[in-house]
Design a protein around this motif. Structure first.
Motif, PDB file in Angstrom:
ATOM      1  N   ASP A 340      53.094  55.696  11.723  1.00 49.33           N
ATOM      2  CA  ASP A 340      52.090  54.404  11.611  1.00 49.33           C
ATOM      3  C   ASP A 340      50.953  54.421  12.566  1.00 49.33           C
ATOM      4  O   ASP A 340      50.853  55.389  13.421  1.00 49.33           O
ATOM      5  N   ALA A 341      49.925  53.595  12.735  1.00 48.12           N
ATOM      6  CA  ALA A 341      48.685  53.497  13.488  1.00 48.12           C
ATOM      7  C   ALA A 341      49.124  53.377  15.038  1.00 48.12           C
ATOM      8  O   ALA A 341      48.382  53.970  15.778  1.00 48.12           O
ATOM      9  N   GLN A 342      50.338  52.784  15.204  1.00 49.24           N
ATOM     10  CA  GLN A 342      50.923  52.850  16.526  1.00 49.24           C
ATOM     11  C   GLN A 342      51.573  54.206  16.913  1.00 49.24           C
ATOM     12  O   GLN A 342      52.122  53.927  18.121  1.00 49.24           O
ATOM     13  N   GLY A 348      59.592  56.059   4.152  1.00 53.95           N
ATOM     14  CA  GLY A 348      59.403  55.361   2.995  1.00 53.95           C
ATOM     15  C   GLY A 348      58.395  54.229   3.017  1.00 53.95           C
ATOM     16  O   GLY A 348      57.684  54.130   4.029  1.00 53.95           O
ATOM     17  N   PRO A 349      58.119  53.582   1.745  1.00 51.62           N
ATOM     18  CA  PRO A 349      58.846  53.420   0.705  1.00 51.62           C
ATOM     19  C   PRO A 349      58.149  54.515  -0.267  1.00 51.62           C
ATOM     20  O   PRO A 349      58.696  54.869  -1.299  1.00 51.62           O
ATOM     21  N   ILE A 404      54.762  65.773  12.666  1.00 45.81           N
ATOM     22  CA  ILE A 404      55.343  64.539  13.100  1.00 45.81           C
ATOM     23  C   ILE A 404      56.062  65.021  14.527  1.00 45.81           C
ATOM     24  O   ILE A 404      55.686  64.032  15.561  1.00 45.81           O
ATOM     25  N   ALA A 405      56.574  66.205  14.808  1.00 46.91           N
ATOM     26  CA  ALA A 405      56.998  66.430  15.988  1.00 46.91           C
ATOM     27  C   ALA A 405      56.375  66.612  17.091  1.00 46.91           C
ATOM     28  O   ALA A 405      56.415  66.260  18.210  1.00 46.91           O
ATOM     29  N   ALA A 406      54.892  67.249  16.738  1.00 48.01           N
ATOM     30  CA  ALA A 406      53.930  67.236  17.621  1.00 48.01           C
ATOM     31  C   ALA A 406      53.419  66.137  18.204  1.00 48.01           C
ATOM     32  O   ALA A 406      53.011  65.835  19.242  1.00 48.01           O
ATOM     33  N   ARG A 407      53.354  64.866  17.380  1.00 52.58           N
ATOM     34  CA  ARG A 407      52.519  63.793  17.746  1.00 52.58           C
ATOM     35  C   ARG A 407      53.825  63.217  18.382  1.00 52.58           C
ATOM     36  O   ARG A 407      53.394  62.103  19.285  1.00 52.58           O
ATOM     37  N   LEU A 408      54.969  62.979  18.127  1.00 56.58           N
ATOM     38  CA  LEU A 408      55.990  62.690  18.910  1.00 56.58           C
ATOM     39  C   LEU A 408      56.244  63.231  20.339  1.00 56.58           C
ATOM     40  O   LEU A 408      56.955  62.791  21.209  1.00 56.58           O
TER      41      LEU A 408
END
Length: 681
Positions: A340-342, A348-349, A404-408
């Motif tokens: 999300d933005a944060q 989902g959904p 996703i992994a890169a941003r996390l």
């Protein structure tokens, strides 16, 4: 010829797979199958499954029962691809759909918005008529007003008309008159009346339910026509039966008009199938978990029977008809992971469905789903997936989760395990709500996961929820289709009465019970030709002044020999059980009466084999990502686990319709019914 009929077929069409169960009653052999759905060509998945079943021994000419559940209706609503409708309502009440109940979907969100109605305000047209609350005509419907509304509806390109007038639950005469005028003046437009679909008090809920019915009608009608053509092409002469939201079945002919009755058919038939398994296993209290491609649906079973309720939301709209009480969350096997933005991980959904599907399916999906995460954690990919329909590719899943992994700031495996944990957390929220409403503790329950992804996540969810026992049925991936075969032919009727629960009103209440029973029985006889029907009764009751009511089952003898005092005692007991208190001295009001006619489905065979306790040996050793690190686990094939086989997790059990995960330290045993029972130490 009928003596030669031996096969029964159940079909359930989900978001990713179409599930099939074929029972040869001569031998007791049960054949199960999954094929990918074809949303671009509805009905083709039925034809493909029947061809595959015929190759495996199905004899189409000997099929005596064909039961079908589908998500065509609910998907039409969610995707907003239904009919262009006009709503004819009482002059002065044309803002009904906009006003709704003046409640926001999310009370605590400052940015929450109410959904746009399925009938836009510019397609709502006033009819000059008025009836009072007692059903007496004040102003009869004006023909000129109906003609003007029809001209406006035609100019707007509407395909159908919904007629929902004030107080029509009390007296349907005005709605019938307006519908007759519309049929005369515009025979090319289909018409549905609120008093026809569900004659209940509360104009908004009655109107919304009727709008839902009309909105999906053209697509359901066309879909059923295609399925019946596919059955004819396959030489299956058995009539097409449809599973209903109330856990029963109805004929396709009735389903063409009673479209709302089948909106939640898949979820309901899954619960019915779970009930068959629970009763055979002797489980008194079960929490079911049906995880498909789009959602996770949970329900409670008591002695193998589900609870029922009204007001279930379809998409974002309330459905007033009775349904199996199921709560859903948007975490299915195809649910998409996102940030999300944060920068917080969400699941989902939104779902990838079957097209393009999870990235690892290789069908064009590029976003990470729960299925991709399970593959990267080593849970999936150890055996065939969906009866060999899919060969998952880990490199595609890795590419999908990489952003996703890169941003996390983590690796793919850690991100994948996080996706599974977030999905389980989303399911847990709904389970906690359900148990709180039921006044139950998780330790009292056995979790029964099914659906294509349920057994994959079931034991992890049980750990998080505090359940210590999990039972996986023999064919969990196709349990909804099995439930379709076990569903009874059923017809529900209701009538709003708004009477005090007093001795003076009892003759009227008994007369309504008798009329509803006769109506339900006649409708069932029309569908099945059965002379006898089992009738069950219920009443919607409340303390005078309450704005909500409880649906209380009442004995069938109340049609002849019940009493107001007996019914009041049932209500007080139900109120105390639901809310922890009751007031036996307070006056009680009867809002509506209900009757259901049921013709039992043929019983399903439940074979048992003697269980000989023994320690099962793993066929191989694999690596699983659980608890933040990789660990060795045993790999087992479900078909090789004889009754009595035992082993300890961590382990993965593969079978044609799903994959079962056994967490570390959990003890798994195959019982005499073929269920895999897992218990936490």
């Amino acid at each position: 010829m009928e003596a030669d009929l031996a096969w029964r077929v159940g079909v359930d069409i989900g978001g990713t797979f179409a599930d099939f169960v074929a029972l040869d009653t001569d031998s007791g052999r049960l054949t199960t199958l999954k094929v990918l759905t074809t949303p671009q060509e509805p009905g083709q998945d039925v034809a493909a499954g029947l061809r595959r079943l015929a190759e495996d021994g199905l004899q189409p000419a000997r099929v005596e029962r064909f039961v079908h559940g589908t998500t065509v209706g609910v998907n039409t609503i969610i995707q907003r691809r239904g009919a262009r409708l006009a709503l004819f309502t009482t002059a002065g009440f044309t803002d009904m759909l906009e006003l709704a109940r003046l409640r926001m979907p999310d009370t605590y969100s400052l940015f929450c918005e109410r959904p746009e109605p399925l009938v836009p305000r510019e397609h709502v047209f006033p009819i000059e008529e008025r009836m009072d609350a007692e059903g007496r005509t004040l102003v009869p419907p004006a023909r000129a007003s109906v003609a003007a509304a029809l001209r406006a509806a035609r100019a707007a390109g509407c395909q159908g008309i919904v007629v929902s007038l004030l107080h029509a639950w009390r007296n349907a005469a005005h709605e019938e008159a307006v519908a007759a005028m519309a049929a005369e003046m515009a025979p090319d437009l289909f018409v549905f009346r609120g008093s026809e679909v569900w004659p209940a008090i509360r104009e908004y809920e009655r109107t919304t339910t009727t709008v839902l019915n009309a909105y999906v009608h053209p697509r359901i009608d066309a879909y059923l026509e295609r399925v019946e053509a596919q059955l004819a092409a396959a030489a299956i002469a058995a009539p097409l039966l449809l599973t209903t939201s109330a856990g029963g079945t109805m004929t396709a002919r009735r389903g063409r008009r009673d479209c709302v009755g089948m909106l939640l058919s898949g979820t309901a038939s899954g619960v019915v199938g779970a009930g068959v398994v629970a009763r055979a296993a002797g489980l008194p209290s079960v929490l079911t978990l049906d995880v498909g491609g789009t959602s996770a649906d949970v329900a409670l079973l008591h002695d193998g029977l589900p609870a029922f309720g009204v007001g279930h939301a379809v998409g974002e709209f309330p459905l007033a008809i009775p349904t199996v009480a199921v709560v859903s969350s948007g975490q299915g096997g195809g649910s998409i992971a996102w940030l999300d933005a944060q920068g917080v991980l969400q699941v989902g959904p939104e779902s990838a469905g079957s097209t393009p599907g999870p990235a690892c399916f290789g069908r064009g999906g590029e976003r990470c789903t729960v299925t991709d995460a399970a593959l990267l954690c080593g849970i999936l990919g150890q055996g065939e997936l969906g009866f060999g329909a899919i060969a998952p590719q880990a490199e595609l899943a890795e590419a999908a989760i990489a952003p996703i992994a890169a941003r996390l700031g983590t690796d793919a495996a850690t991100a994948a395990e996080g996706v599974l944990q977030v999905a389980i957390s989303g399911m847990l929220v709904e389970i906690d709500k359900l148990l709180a409403r039921a006044g139950m503790h998780a330790s009292e329950l056995t979790l029964m996961p099914f659906g294509g992804a349920g057994p994959m996540l079931g034991a992890l969810l049980a750990e998080a929820a505090g359940l210590r026992r999990v039972l996986v049925p023999p064919v969990p991936g196709t349990l909804c289709a099995l439930g379709a075969l076990a569903a009874d032919l059923r017809r529900d009727t209701m009538r709003t009465v708004l009477l005090p629960l007093e001795a003076a009103a009892w003759p009227r209440l008994a007369a309504v019970f008798a009329a509803l029973s006769a109506e339900a029985g006649a409708a069932l006889g029309e569908m099945s030709g059965a002379a006898e029907a089992e009738i069950s009764l219920a009443a919607d009751l409340r303390y005078r002044g309450q704005s909500y009511e409880l649906t209380v089952p009442v004995p069938a003898r109340f049609r002849e020999e019940g009493s107001a005092a007996e019914m009041a005692a049932l209500f007080h007991a139900a109120h105390a059980e639901s809310f922890g208190h009751a007031d036996p001295e307070a006056p009680v009001e009867v809002v509506s009466l209900r009757a259901a006619a049921r013709h039992p489905a043929p019983p399903l065979p439940v074979p048992r084999r003697p269980a000989v306790p023994h320690e099962a040996a793993a066929e191989a050793t694999i690596m699983l990502r659980l608890g933040g690190h990789w660990r060795q686990a045993g790999l087992f094939r479900r078909a090789a686990l004889a009754p009595g086989a035992c082993f300890t997790g961590p382990a993965v059990v593969t079978q044609a319709d799903c994959t079962v995960l056994v967490p570390p330290a959990w003890r798994a045993t195959t019982d005499e019914l073929g269920n895999l029972v897992m218990e936490q130490p």
